[in-house]
Design an enzyme around this catalytic site. Structure first.
Site, PDB file in Angstrom:
ATOM      1  N   THR A  28      -6.472  -3.788   5.956  1.00 23.32           N
ATOM      2  CA  THR A  28      -6.845  -2.932   7.092  1.00 23.32           C
ATOM      3  C   THR A  28      -6.268  -3.425   8.414  1.00 23.32           C
ATOM      4  O   THR A  28      -5.858  -2.624   9.252  1.00 23.32           O
ATOM      5  CB  THR A  28      -8.384  -2.881   7.207  1.00 23.32           C
ATOM      6  OG1 THR A  28      -8.880  -2.362   5.982  1.00 23.32           O
ATOM      7  CG2 THR A  28      -8.851  -2.006   8.336  1.00 23.32           C
ATOM      8  N   ASP A  72      -2.650  -3.223  -0.271  1.00 22.50           N
ATOM      9  CA  ASP A  72      -4.100  -3.271  -0.154  1.00 22.50           C
ATOM     10  C   ASP A  72      -4.521  -4.437  -1.044  1.00 22.50           C
ATOM     11  O   ASP A  72      -3.992  -4.599  -2.148  1.00 22.50           O
ATOM     12  CB  ASP A  72      -4.692  -1.954  -0.687  1.00 22.50           C
ATOM     13  CG  ASP A  72      -6.201  -1.886  -0.499  1.00 22.50           C
ATOM     14  OD1 ASP A  72      -6.646  -1.038   0.283  1.00 22.50           O
ATOM     15  OD2 ASP A  72      -6.924  -2.683  -1.144  1.00 22.50           O
ATOM     16  N   SER A  73      -5.449  -5.240  -0.584  1.00 25.90           N
ATOM     17  CA  SER A  73      -5.730  -6.465  -1.337  1.00 25.90           C
ATOM     18  C   SER A  73      -6.369  -6.206  -2.693  1.00 25.90           C
ATOM     19  O   SER A  73      -6.472  -7.118  -3.512  1.00 25.90           O
ATOM     20  CB  SER A  73      -6.560  -7.439  -0.510  1.00 25.90           C
ATOM     21  OG  SER A  73      -7.890  -7.029  -0.445  1.00 25.90           O
ATOM     22  N   SER A  74      -6.780  -4.974  -2.953  1.00 26.35           N
ATOM     23  CA  SER A  74      -7.277  -4.676  -4.302  1.00 26.35           C
ATOM     24  C   SER A  74      -6.143  -4.782  -5.319  1.00 26.35           C
ATOM     25  O   SER A  74      -6.380  -4.864  -6.517  1.00 26.35           O
ATOM     26  CB  SER A  74      -7.887  -3.279  -4.366  1.00 26.35           C
ATOM     27  OG  SER A  74      -8.980  -3.237  -3.492  1.00 26.35           O
ATOM     28  N   THR A 104      -9.538  -7.646   3.318  1.00 25.24           N
ATOM     29  CA  THR A 104     -10.784  -8.396   3.138  1.00 25.24           C
ATOM     30  C   THR A 104     -11.338  -8.316   1.714  1.00 25.24           C
ATOM     31  O   THR A 104     -12.065  -9.213   1.282  1.00 25.24           O
ATOM     32  CB  THR A 104     -11.874  -7.883   4.107  1.00 25.24           C
ATOM     33  OG1 THR A 104     -12.024  -6.476   3.903  1.00 25.24           O
ATOM     34  CG2 THR A 104     -11.523  -8.159   5.545  1.00 25.24           C
ATOM     35  N   ASP A 105     -10.983  -7.229   1.005  1.00 25.65           N
ATOM     36  CA  ASP A 105     -11.653  -7.001  -0.290  1.00 25.65           C
ATOM     37  C   ASP A 105     -11.525  -8.182  -1.250  1.00 25.65           C
ATOM     38  O   ASP A 105     -12.479  -8.531  -1.931  1.00 25.65           O
ATOM     39  CB  ASP A 105     -11.107  -5.732  -0.959  1.00 25.65           C
ATOM     40  CG  ASP A 105     -11.532  -4.471  -0.219  1.00 25.65           C
ATOM     41  OD1 ASP A 105     -12.396  -4.561   0.670  1.00 25.65           O
ATOM     42  OD2 ASP A 105     -10.996  -3.383  -0.527  1.00 25.65           O
TER      43      ASP A 105
END
Ligand code: ASP
Length: 358
Positions: A28, A72-74, A104-105
């Site tokens: 993000t 995206d960290s996912s 952050t995930d």
């Protein structure tokens, strides 16, 4: 992987803030809202100085290196952790410190994995991110990034780094990376460390919690283990869990280890089918690491009848480790080459990720 880099030079020669390599992976923090698509998309990092002009006032030599395609960290994976560790290793003697901008995930998983992979680390590696994109007026991205940079360059009176371990900085607190957990998806205080005190708190000035910070080990050389074994799984217990669920997980081909997420102080059902399944898995060479579903407190195998048999059959106590640090520790330990006693390594504290019961 490909990278894009930009540089910001300190106003004073060899700026007092030293040199920092900032690695942008995605998340993000670096996103902007694209109205055409109606979604958040990664922004062009060259616009960073427009968004955070204060960065030039830190008087640091900052090099930004961005993954060509931020993620995206996912979507983070063990290969990316090894790549991040290798980027740090390749640049280890060119920079005084490292900041990783990350979603952050899964930041707590990345911080945990890096704490094991970066063997001999004696420089700061600080991960940070944001709950709101950098372009948004109320974003936490600016404060998180600027303070992470300031912490990364902090030195004591002997000129040694104040921090020489992998940490997460978020919403005024610096936490040990492998003790952190994402606890909040909406508020700004996204991370906490229930079983270990914060390492520093950023208010008007930065207050360091010195007794809890890993001492500087001297200028050691850094090595990176090049393999993480993904043949691990979580088994989260719940009342009513059925034999087929446990059986199918324990029979995954190639599985080497299970992080068993237990109740309270490491307790699990005493039903014979359950204990027999665990015993059979252990007999096939699968290691079982007992981690509590509670954030705070510790596993205490044998304290209740509901954990005594697990202790007797050789389930390993995760003490007060987080699930994130446990699963990445398994990947790391199983990734070691040569003959190693994996259960002994899992049971002992390696990088400050758990405190042993006395
Ligand atoms: N989904 C985002 C990520 O982890 C959320 C964030 O950055 O906070 O990459």
């Amino acid at each position: 992987m490909e990278y894009a880099t930009i540089k910001i030079e300190a106003e004073t020669d060899g700026g007092p803030g030293g040199s920092v390599l900032v690695i942008y992976t995605g998340g993000t923090l670096g996103m902007v809202f694209e109205s055409r698509k109606g979604q958040l998309v990664p922004f062009n990092f060259e616009q960073l100085i427009d968004k955070v002009p204060e960065i030039c006032r830190l008087n640091q030599d900052i090099t930004f290196l961005s993954l060509k395609e931020p993620i995206d960290s996912s979507n983070i994976a063990p290969e990316v952790w090894i790549e991040l560790a290798n980027i740090i290793a390749r640049n280890y003697f060119h920079y005084d410190s490292f900041v990783i901008l990350h979603g952050t995930d899964t930041m707590a998983y990345t911080a945990s994995a890096l704490s094991y992979l970066l063997e001999g680390l004696s420089k700061p590696v600080i991960l940070t991110g944001a709950q709101l994109p950098i372009g948004v007026a109320r974003s936490d991205a600016r404060e998180n990034m600027l303070t992470a940079l300031e912490l990364a360059s902090a030195r004591n009176e002997r000129g040694e780094p104040m921090i020489s371990e992998v940490c997460i900085y978020f919403n005024s607190y610096l936490l040990r990376g492998n003790r952190s957990k994402k606890q909040e998806s909406s508020d700004f205080d996204a991370f906490h460390s229930a079983n270990y005190p914060y390492l520093a708190k950023a208010g008007v000035s930065i207050e360091y919690n010195l007794p809890y910070i890993r001492p500087f080990k001297g200028r050691t050389s850094l090595t990176v283990q090049q393999h993480l074994d993904p043949n691990v799984a979580f088994l989260k217990l719940f009342p009513g869990i059925t034999p087929p669920v446990v059986k199918s997980l324990c029979h995954i081909p190639g599985l080497r280890g299970i992080v068993l997420e237990t109740f309270g102080a490491g307790n699990a059902p005493t039903a014979p089918w359950f204990l027999d399944e665990l015993q059979a898995a252990i007999n096939r060479g699968i290691l079982i690491f007992n981690v509590s579903q509670c954030d705070g407190g510790r596993v205490s195998l044998g304290r209740y009848q509901t954990s005594r048999q697990m202790l007797e059959m050789g389930v390993i106590s995760g003490e007060d480790i987080t699930a994130e640090a446990a699963i990445t520790k398994m990947m790391y330990v199983f990734g070691k080459s040569g003959k190693v006693d994996s259960s002994k390594l899992l049971a002992q504290e390696m990088e400050g990720e758990m405190s042993m019961s006395t």
